[in-house]
Design a protein around this motif. Structure first.
Motif: not given
Length: 297
Positions: A137-157
């Motif tokens: 599972v690979v996550v890409l983060i580059g949008g204007a809103n970032g990746c915060f909250g619960g999805m910030g934790i999910a990304a680190r999974c």
């Protein structure tokens, strides 16, 4: 359009995956919308702010999702989360080559607080289930809103996170921290401070993301392919992995817990002239950071 930041979710899907290969599950024509927003007379989106489906990446079958930052900041509600979970579970059932998550989210919708929180927890479980099945599972983060909250934790999974300098990753957003602890703790209007703290460069130096790329769709695609290849054969999360991560976090807290801002952390890492780091382009930054980022652990 070459900028990943400037693309919306559907444009990213069309450009990151092989051309014309994406097969969407529950497209807007299905009109599966949040029941909670309608009850509050809030606007709805016919895809509920997330696109999920099956595609090909460099000829291999993968599953993917892209959050739409233009709808409620990519925030997660019940239907939004259920679509992500369903896609992840289907990836396991069909033994996909990999899963790619194009995340852009401010966290959970306040309109659907409890349902959204449950949804995010189910997304985390499903990500770990995909990895347990041996699927990277690979996550890409580059949008204007970032990746915060619960999805910030999910990304680190995930197995790996790819970020641009413009991307941001954290548990709590700058405005949330300021509201809870005051402007003296964190000034959300100080954009330079916000990016030094949550942006891709700091996350790369600290080891929170595995690849830092320029803000182009082509760079994100190439990095995703490389990250998937790196994770093949050892996608599952093991107890040893968790213990090593916990030990790293303990060392990080002991070493940097007394610092008040990233420039001080970078100096402690041994980075020469830390104030110059934010001005480097992605390639030049990685060339410098790779000499020092291991020290973050």
């Amino acid at each position: 359009m070459s900028s990943y930041l400037e693309c919306n979710a559907r444009e990213r899907i069309a450009r990151v995956f092989d051309a014309g290969s994406f097969e969407e599950f529950l497209p807007p024509s299905a009109r599966v919308v949040s029941p909670h927003l309608a009850q509050l007379d809030a606007p709805v989106s016919f895809d509920d702010g997330v696109i999920v489906g099956r595609a090909r990446l460099d000829g291999k079958t993968v599953f993917g999702a892209a959050q739409e930052g233009g709808f409620m900041g990519g925030a997660v509600g019940e239907v939004h989360g259920a679509k992500l979970v369903g896609m992840l579970e289907r990836a396991v059932a069909e033994q996909a080559h990999a899963v790619l998550l194009l995340l852009e989210s401010g966290g959970v919708r306040l309109h659907e607080a409890n349902a959204g929180l449950i949804a995010v927890s189910e997304v985390m479980r499903a990500i770990l289930g995909v990895r347990e099945a041996g699927i990277p599972v690979v996550v890409l983060i580059g949008g204007a809103n970032g990746c915060f909250g619960g999805m910030g934790i999910a990304a680190r999974c995930a197995n790996a996170i790819v970020m641009s300098e413009e991307g941001r990753l954290a548990m709590s957003g700058p405005e949330v921290i300021e509201t809870a602890h005051g402007v003296e703790e964190f000034d959300s209007r100080d954009r330079a401070l916000v990016w030094r703290t949550t942006g891709g460069k700091h996350r790369y130096l600290m080891g929170d993301c595995q690849r830092l790329v320029a803000d182009t769709v082509a760079a994100f695609r190439a990095a995703a392919l490389a990250a998937i290849a790196d994770a093949q054969g050892h996608a599952a999360l093991t107890l040893a992995d968790l213990e090593a991560e916990q030990a790293m976090l303990a060392r990080r807290l002991e070493r940097f817990g007394g610092e008040s801002e990233p420039l001080q952390v970078w100096k402690r890492l041994g980075v020469p002239d830390p104030a110059r780091i934010p001005m480097l382009d992605a390639e030049a930054f990685v060339g410098v950071a790779d000499h020092y980022r291991a020290g973050a652990g």
